[in-house]
Design an enzyme around this catalytic site. Structure first.
Site, mmCIF file in Angstrom:
data_model
loop_
_atom_site.group_PDB
_atom_site.id
_atom_site.type_symbol
_atom_site.label_atom_id
_atom_site.label_comp_id
_atom_site.label_asym_id
_atom_site.label_seq_id
_atom_site.Cartn_x
_atom_site.Cartn_y
_atom_site.Cartn_z
ATOM 1 N N MET A 149 0.833 -1.208 0.000
ATOM 2 C CA MET A 149 0.000 0.000 0.000
ATOM 3 C C MET A 149 0.867 1.257 0.000
ATOM 4 O O MET A 149 2.083 1.189 0.170
ATOM 5 C CB MET A 149 -0.892 -0.010 1.242
ATOM 6 C CG MET A 149 -1.790 -1.235 1.306
ATOM 7 S SD MET A 149 -2.748 -1.329 2.832
ATOM 8 C CE MET A 149 -3.838 0.062 2.639
ATOM 9 N N HIS A 150 0.225 2.398 -0.155
ATOM 10 C CA HIS A 150 0.806 3.747 0.074
ATOM 11 C C HIS A 150 1.873 4.216 -0.907
ATOM 12 O O HIS A 150 2.227 5.390 -0.914
ATOM 13 C CB HIS A 150 1.420 3.881 1.483
ATOM 14 C CG HIS A 150 0.624 3.287 2.591
ATOM 15 N ND1 HIS A 150 -0.573 3.822 3.010
ATOM 16 C CD2 HIS A 150 0.836 2.195 3.374
ATOM 17 C CE1 HIS A 150 -1.027 3.094 4.023
ATOM 18 N NE2 HIS A 150 -0.204 2.096 4.253
ATOM 19 N N ASP A 196 -2.903 -4.650 0.178
ATOM 20 C CA ASP A 196 -2.586 -6.014 0.635
ATOM 21 C C ASP A 196 -3.159 -6.358 2.006
ATOM 22 O O ASP A 196 -3.470 -7.521 2.266
ATOM 23 C CB ASP A 196 -1.079 -6.306 0.568
ATOM 24 C CG ASP A 196 -0.216 -5.350 1.381
ATOM 25 O OD1 ASP A 196 -0.751 -4.457 2.055
ATOM 26 O OD2 ASP A 196 1.022 -5.520 1.330
HETATM 27 C C1 XUL Z 1 0.078 -1.158 5.437
HETATM 28 C C2 XUL Z 1 1.486 -1.119 4.988
HETATM 29 C C3 XUL Z 1 2.214 -2.379 4.716
HETATM 30 C C4 XUL Z 1 2.363 -2.570 3.252
HETATM 31 C C5 XUL Z 1 3.216 -3.792 3.031
HETATM 32 O O1 XUL Z 1 -0.365 0.061 5.909
HETATM 33 O O2 XUL Z 1 2.083 -0.092 4.845
HETATM 34 O O3 XUL Z 1 1.589 -3.460 5.289
HETATM 35 O O4 XUL Z 1 1.117 -2.622 2.649
HETATM 36 O O5 XUL Z 1 3.020 -4.439 1.917
#
Ligand code: XUL
Length: 463
Positions: free
Chosen positions: A74-75, A212
């Protein structure tokens, strides 16, 4: 046979799974790619690597899918020009360069209003501060931005030509009105960011996709309040589906849209969980992983007073501190590499306990967790985490929670299942359950009290 494919564009590589419509895994493929750390605390990847790895994994699977569902880290910020060409390497979820921009955001919007609007505070890993960082540090690149995507949505663009995002991943941008499940004009205006850069946002089940953590939770059967999702991936996560939208007043946990339409979730995220074990493994010169874990198992719980603080890339929950560092504390001549390994497993478990405690503040009372991610393959690690959390942990027949959940979401989007609940019911099966060990629990209760002293004590060293 109807085949449902799920793809997870992760941090260490892409995982692709092929499922039957009753949830049996009929194909698996994995391709790795590098992570670039150009400066301490930074983390970048080349979006082209994600696409090449996805193409290769799909070719390895070699199936005719009825649907392809997507999930991913994410992000991360992917910036594209007017011809949809990538402008610079993607800045990832665990990148820590944006402390000043987080302060700028909380100043422009006001912390209380920001939490009201987005359910969250400004954290260095989120997407919006990265855009401000580009504006402040790479104005030429910033001036050429026409589109902004998250990692798995870049893969969708290459796969289908479509620009889109789901509400779960959009929640992690800090530009999303999480309560109302749409982009927040107020935040965009306050940050002077153009709404046209953003892709249309859809419910996860409508487009067969989710960030994810939401996809992973669905993949282990967390489609409604009940069991927690506990993830031992590169990141470490404790995740609860919520009965309603309920932001934490101080936003120490993230509150995001869940993959089931009209529902939300709260989670605490550690930046280096299996990532810490991977680091130790590399630092020790790549011994066989099973060997390291066997050596860790020969140590008693508590590792004779050795502690590991797992903040190798700063930390998000519970400290939101980009400058936090990792540490071993309490070494003696007796400690060998098995001890270092056991201390890493225990330190990560203590970090997860911090998130569980915060979920308790939000009123979440869990009786069981469902564990996934690469670390869940180690029975020892799962027993340590169960004992530190004081929660039985169930494993499901697939440990690739996010790719599995993505396959289910793809199936819902194509009408193979009526909704996410039906998909979970048809496919997710618990394969075993690891109970907390009462003897270990007593040691870890005391260990957790001492672990909590580490961060404030070590923080003073950093100036
Ligand atoms: C969720 C996050 C992590 C990434 C890893 O906020 O930053 O879990 O998604 O893949």
């Amino acid at each position: 046979m109807t085949v449902l494919v799920g793809i997870d564009v992760g941090t260490s590589g892409v995982k692709a799974l092929a499922l039957s419509e009753t949830g049996e895994i009929v194909g698996r493929a994995e391709r790795e790619y590098p992570l670039s750390i150009p400066r301490p605390g930074w983390a970048e990847q080349d979006p082209e690597d994600w696409w090449r790895a996805t193409e290769a994994a799909l070719a390895d699977l070699d199936v005719e899918p009825a649907s392809i569902g997507l999930s991913g880290q994410m992000h991360g910020l992917v910036t594209l020009d007017e011809r949809e060409q990538v402008l610079r390497p993607a800045i990832l979820w665990n990148d820590q360069r944006t402390a000043a921009e987080c302060a700028e955001i909380e100043e422009r919007v006001g912390l209380e209003r920001l939490i009201q609007l987005t359910g969250n505070r400004a954290l260095t890993g989120f997407t919006a501060p990265k855009l401000l960082w580009l504006r402040n540090h790479e104005p030429d690149t910033y001036a050429r931005i026409k589109h902004v995507l998250l990692p798995k949505d870049y893969v969708r663009l290459r796969l289908t030509g479509e620009r889109a995002i789901d509400v779960a991943d959009a929640s992690g941008t800090l530009l999303f009105d999480v309560a109302n499940r749409r982009w927040s004009d107020e935040v965009l205006d306050a940050l002077e960011l153009p709404a046209e850069w953003l892709p249309p946002a859809h419910e996860c089940t409508a487009i067969g996709a989710a960030g994810d953590q939401a996809a992973g939770a669905l993949g282990v059967g967390v489609d409604r309040p009940g069991p927690l999702s506990v993830v031992l991936g590169t990141s470490g996560v404790v995740f609860a589906a919520l009965p309603e939208y309920r932001p934490e007043p101080e936003a120490r946990l993230h509150v995001f849209c869940h993959a089931v339409p009209g529902t939300w979730h709260a989670m605490g995220v550690m930046l280096s969980a299996a990532g810490s074990l991977q680091w130790l493994h590399d630092a020790l010169g790549n011994p066989r992983r099973e060997q390291l874990l066997a050596e860790a198992e020969s140590w008693e719980p508590g590792t004779e007073g050795l502690f590991f603080q797992p903040y190798l890339q700063g930390e998000r929950t519970p400290h939101a501190d980009p400058d936090a560092r990792g540490a071993f504390v309490g070494l003696t001549l007796r400690h060998d590499r098995g001890a270092l390994t056991r201390a890493v497993l225990e330190g990560v478990a203590y970090g997860l306990r911090d998130s569980l405690e915060l979920l308790g503040v939000l009123g979440v009372e869990a009786e069981v967790g469902r564990v996934s991610g690469g670390g869940a393959r180690s029975e020892l690690w799962v027993r340590i985490v169960a004992s530190v959390l004081g929660l039985p942990l169930e494993r499901t027949s697939a440990d690739e929670g996010a790719a599995y959940g993505a396959a289910l979401l793809g199936g819902v989007a194509q009408g193979v299942f009526a909704d996410a609940h039906e998909a979970v019911e048809a496919c997710v099966r618990v394969s075993d359950r690891i109970e907390p060990d009462p003897g270990w629990q007593a040691v870890y209760e005391e260990g957790y009290t001492r672990y909590r002293v580490l961060y404030p004590a070590l923080r003073m060293l950093q100036g």
